[in-house]
Design a protein around this motif. Sequence first.
Motif, PDB file in Angstrom:
ATOM      1  N   ALA A 119       0.836  -1.205   0.000  1.00  0.00           N
ATOM      2  CA  ALA A 119       0.000   0.000   0.000  1.00  0.00           C
ATOM      3  C   ALA A 119       0.871   1.255   0.000  1.00  0.00           C
ATOM      4  O   ALA A 119       0.592   2.219  -0.721  1.00  0.00           O
ATOM      5  N   ALA A 120       1.938   1.255   0.804  1.00  0.00           N
ATOM      6  CA  ALA A 120       2.832   2.411   0.885  1.00  0.00           C
ATOM      7  C   ALA A 120       3.560   2.650  -0.432  1.00  0.00           C
ATOM      8  O   ALA A 120       3.929   3.784  -0.744  1.00  0.00           O
ATOM      9  N   GLN A 121       3.777   1.577  -1.213  1.00  0.00           N
ATOM     10  CA  GLN A 121       4.445   1.687  -2.507  1.00  0.00           C
ATOM     11  C   GLN A 121       3.496   2.135  -3.616  1.00  0.00           C
ATOM     12  O   GLN A 121       3.889   2.223  -4.782  1.00  0.00           O
ATOM     13  N   GLY A 122       2.250   2.429  -3.255  1.00  0.00           N
ATOM     14  CA  GLY A 122       1.280   2.855  -4.255  1.00  0.00           C
ATOM     15  C   GLY A 122       0.757   1.719  -5.110  1.00  0.00           C
ATOM     16  O   GLY A 122       0.428   1.932  -6.281  1.00  0.00           O
ATOM     17  N   LYS A 123       0.685   0.522  -4.518  1.00  0.00           N
ATOM     18  CA  LYS A 123       0.184  -0.653  -5.247  1.00  0.00           C
ATOM     19  C   LYS A 123      -1.042  -1.225  -4.535  1.00  0.00           C
ATOM     20  O   LYS A 123      -1.012  -2.346  -4.000  1.00  0.00           O
ATOM     21  N   PRO A 124      -2.139  -0.466  -4.497  1.00  0.00           N
ATOM     22  CA  PRO A 124      -3.306  -0.921  -3.745  1.00  0.00           C
ATOM     23  C   PRO A 124      -3.930  -2.200  -4.283  1.00  0.00           C
ATOM     24  O   PRO A 124      -4.429  -3.019  -3.510  1.00  0.00           O
ATOM     25  N   VAL A 125      -3.911  -2.373  -5.606  1.00  0.00           N
ATOM     26  CA  VAL A 125      -4.507  -3.588  -6.178  1.00  0.00           C
ATOM     27  C   VAL A 125      -3.716  -4.823  -5.751  1.00  0.00           C
ATOM     28  O   VAL A 125      -4.291  -5.853  -5.372  1.00  0.00           O
ATOM     29  N   ASP A 126      -2.378  -4.721  -5.783  1.00  0.00           N
ATOM     30  CA  ASP A 126      -1.541  -5.829  -5.315  1.00  0.00           C
ATOM     31  C   ASP A 126      -1.753  -6.071  -3.825  1.00  0.00           C
ATOM     32  O   ASP A 126      -1.749  -7.218  -3.363  1.00  0.00           O
ATOM     33  N   ALA A 127      -1.923  -4.991  -3.077  1.00  0.00           N
ATOM     34  CA  ALA A 127      -2.142  -5.123  -1.635  1.00  0.00           C
ATOM     35  C   ALA A 127      -3.458  -5.831  -1.341  1.00  0.00           C
ATOM     36  O   ALA A 127      -3.553  -6.644  -0.412  1.00  0.00           O
ATOM     37  N   ILE A 128      -4.478  -5.557  -2.143  1.00  0.00           N
ATOM     38  CA  ILE A 128      -5.769  -6.223  -1.972  1.00  0.00           C
ATOM     39  C   ILE A 128      -5.622  -7.732  -2.195  1.00  0.00           C
ATOM     40  O   ILE A 128      -6.135  -8.550  -1.421  1.00  0.00           O
TER      41      ILE A 128
ATOM     42  N   LEU B 233      -9.179  -8.642   6.534  1.00  0.00           N
ATOM     43  CA  LEU B 233     -10.451  -8.230   5.942  1.00  0.00           C
ATOM     44  C   LEU B 233     -10.653  -6.726   6.080  1.00  0.00           C
ATOM     45  O   LEU B 233     -11.093  -6.044   5.147  1.00  0.00           O
ATOM     46  N   ARG B 234     -10.307  -6.222   7.254  1.00  0.00           N
ATOM     47  CA  ARG B 234     -10.446  -4.782   7.484  1.00  0.00           C
ATOM     48  C   ARG B 234      -9.527  -3.991   6.557  1.00  0.00           C
ATOM     49  O   ARG B 234      -9.939  -2.995   5.940  1.00  0.00           O
ATOM     50  N   LEU B 235      -8.273  -4.442   6.456  1.00  0.00           N
ATOM     51  CA  LEU B 235      -7.320  -3.794   5.554  1.00  0.00           C
ATOM     52  C   LEU B 235      -7.792  -3.849   4.103  1.00  0.00           C
ATOM     53  O   LEU B 235      -7.705  -2.863   3.363  1.00  0.00           O
ATOM     54  N   LYS B 236      -8.308  -4.999   3.713  1.00  0.00           N
ATOM     55  CA  LYS B 236      -8.773  -5.168   2.335  1.00  0.00           C
ATOM     56  C   LYS B 236      -9.901  -4.202   2.013  1.00  0.00           C
ATOM     57  O   LYS B 236      -9.918  -3.577   0.940  1.00  0.00           O
ATOM     58  N   ALA B 237     -10.831  -4.072   2.947  1.00  0.00           N
ATOM     59  CA  ALA B 237     -11.938  -3.135   2.730  1.00  0.00           C
ATOM     60  C   ALA B 237     -11.418  -1.706   2.622  1.00  0.00           C
ATOM     61  O   ALA B 237     -11.845  -0.936   1.742  1.00  0.00           O
ATOM     62  N   GLU B 238     -10.491  -1.332   3.489  1.00  0.00           N
ATOM     63  CA  GLU B 238      -9.942   0.023   3.453  1.00  0.00           C
ATOM     64  C   GLU B 238      -9.183   0.282   2.153  1.00  0.00           C
ATOM     65  O   GLU B 238      -9.207   1.392   1.617  1.00  0.00           O
ATOM     66  N   LEU B 239      -8.518  -0.736   1.636  1.00  0.00           N
ATOM     67  CA  LEU B 239      -7.803  -0.595   0.372  1.00  0.00           C
ATOM     68  C   LEU B 239      -8.777  -0.424  -0.793  1.00  0.00           C
ATOM     69  O   LEU B 239      -8.522   0.357  -1.721  1.00  0.00           O
ATOM     70  N   HIS B 240      -9.893  -1.162  -0.757  1.00  0.00           N
ATOM     71  CA  HIS B 240     -10.920  -0.964  -1.794  1.00  0.00           C
ATOM     72  C   HIS B 240     -11.429   0.483  -1.754  1.00  0.00           C
ATOM     73  O   HIS B 240     -11.617   1.112  -2.801  1.00  0.00           O
ATOM     74  N   VAL B 241     -11.626   1.008  -0.556  1.00  0.00           N
ATOM     75  CA  VAL B 241     -12.059   2.398  -0.417  1.00  0.00           C
ATOM     76  C   VAL B 241     -11.016   3.342  -1.014  1.00  0.00           C
ATOM     77  O   VAL B 241     -11.344   4.321  -1.689  1.00  0.00           O
ATOM     78  N   SER B 242      -9.736   3.039  -0.790  1.00  0.00           N
ATOM     79  CA  SER B 242      -8.665   3.918  -1.263  1.00  0.00           C
ATOM     80  C   SER B 242      -8.621   4.043  -2.777  1.00  0.00           C
ATOM     81  O   SER B 242      -8.093   5.028  -3.302  1.00  0.00           O
ATOM     82  N   VAL B 243      -9.158   3.038  -3.498  1.00  0.00           N
ATOM     83  CA  VAL B 243      -9.198   3.122  -4.964  1.00  0.00           C
ATOM     84  C   VAL B 243     -10.619   3.383  -5.464  1.00  0.00           C
ATOM     85  O   VAL B 243     -10.921   3.192  -6.640  1.00  0.00           O
ATOM     86  N   GLY B 244     -11.477   3.817  -4.562  1.00  0.00           N
ATOM     87  CA  GLY B 244     -12.824   4.204  -4.958  1.00  0.00           C
ATOM     88  C   GLY B 244     -13.800   3.070  -5.164  1.00  0.00           C
ATOM     89  O   GLY B 244     -14.902   3.284  -5.669  1.00  0.00           O
TER      90      GLY B 244
END
Length: 542
Positions: free
Chosen positions: A144-153, A171-182
Amino acid sequence: MQENANLSVLIVDPNQGMRGSLQNMLNQSGISKVESAINASMAIKQLGKRAYDIILCEYDLGGPSGDGQDGQQLLEDLRHHRLITASTIFIMLTSEGVYDKVVSAAELTPTDYVLKPFTVEMLSSRIKRALERRTGLLPVWQLAAQGKPVDAIRACTTAAIASPRYALDFLRLKAELHVSVGEHAQAGSIYRDVLAERPLGWAELGLARTMVAQGQVEEARDTLEQLVQANPRLMAAYDLLARCHEKLGATQDAQKVLEDAVSISPHMVRRLRKLGEVALENGDALAAEKSFKQVVSKARYSEFRNPEDHVNLVKALVTRGDVQGASGVIRDLERSMRGSAEVDACKAYSSALLHEKMGNGSAAVAELQMAASAARTSNALSSNLRIGLAEACLEHQMDEQASNVMMTVMHDVSSPVSVDEAMGVFVRAGRPDLADGMGAQLRAQAQILLGVADEKRNMGDVRGAVQTLLEALHMAPGNLQVMVAVAGGILRQVNELGWDHTLSEVAAEQIERLRAMDPHHPRLAALTEEFQQAKRKYGISA
């Protein structure tokens, strides 16, 4: 204990004996890289220079004298100003028996908190538990810090299988990452799946946030009202519920919700500030005065003090007719914060409000002139303060100063104020001629910026070109040429430098606005296809 040898720890405690005791405990646990800070200010300065794996922070940082920030306020500043990352272990140390202070600290989610007195074994076990969790979650945080939200998901799914004890965290992180990419719908599905298994406050809160993001504000309000009844100490739910009431135009309800939250957890500075702002909007000067007095007092020792808090306190006091109190606040601002255009603008504006209340019109005009001049050279003032300053200038027929101040708002790409809202300041003051003049000036400046963006792009500065285009869009949001240039520039950056959710949302919005304004525009089809290709390239859901 060998695995602890490379860990770095910052102890934040005003008591020399306690700092020594903690260092001794850490040494016994195999941790030798230990540094100390005696208060929040010193901790912030040290964290500005380097990162630490673990922060052990005393809650009562004021010590016997009671001056300085407490641990909760420090944690608030560290998270808000991103001086610590998700992987930083922050452990609050406290002997406080007052429960509301523990709640205040807990709502800011420290990794853990330890009640005094404690043993070496107890501290070591808490650190070990925190380190194990960090090790499990670190690969996802890094992506996520590297700007790779899809890979992080994707990593969340595989990591949850490998480390089932942290399945809920993933699960919580995954949901937050989905939010981060809209991808709010996908995040909402995760929250609903979690809630189907068991009622968890963070999942209900997350679901409500996805509702707000998708424009389902009434549904979010209803969900949050039930949530705060079931979890009366889930403080972030109150903040979001107040936002929902504001969006629905129910500012009195928003104030009541914030007052309820402050009565439970009275130490969160940003919530107190928000309560004061809403109270001012509602004309409740007494409540605004009470809130801003607390904000000014609690933020006194913060490295991130905001002089606008003094301005808002002066507004409340002046409204209530407390001239002496307002004068004292201005003296405090002048004495305690100096050396910046932001402070100069706030002091002059506050003085103008006071002179106006006392009937000293010429003195008020002189102070407004100084405030407007300082505002032109400060990048830190909020849009709300600038608008209030411009309105005050208009009341005194200071047309040039009002226009100059509002122009600084329109030149600020980060400002939430739209062109129409800016024009509304002049229209409400009975000066549509000034609004027309500003509109013409902004359109001319936007055209100049389009040329500057072209030059930057030709020189290979893709990011710089996009930032310039965003400035043009802020000045001329309804200009078709600007809209096409912004969408095209962002898509060029995305394709060359990687997916950027925030910018991609802007591009999508411009394409849809272009479709609504000119469905036969010659660039519309190509931009639409280019955007879809970019989403497919980076695996972004439709």
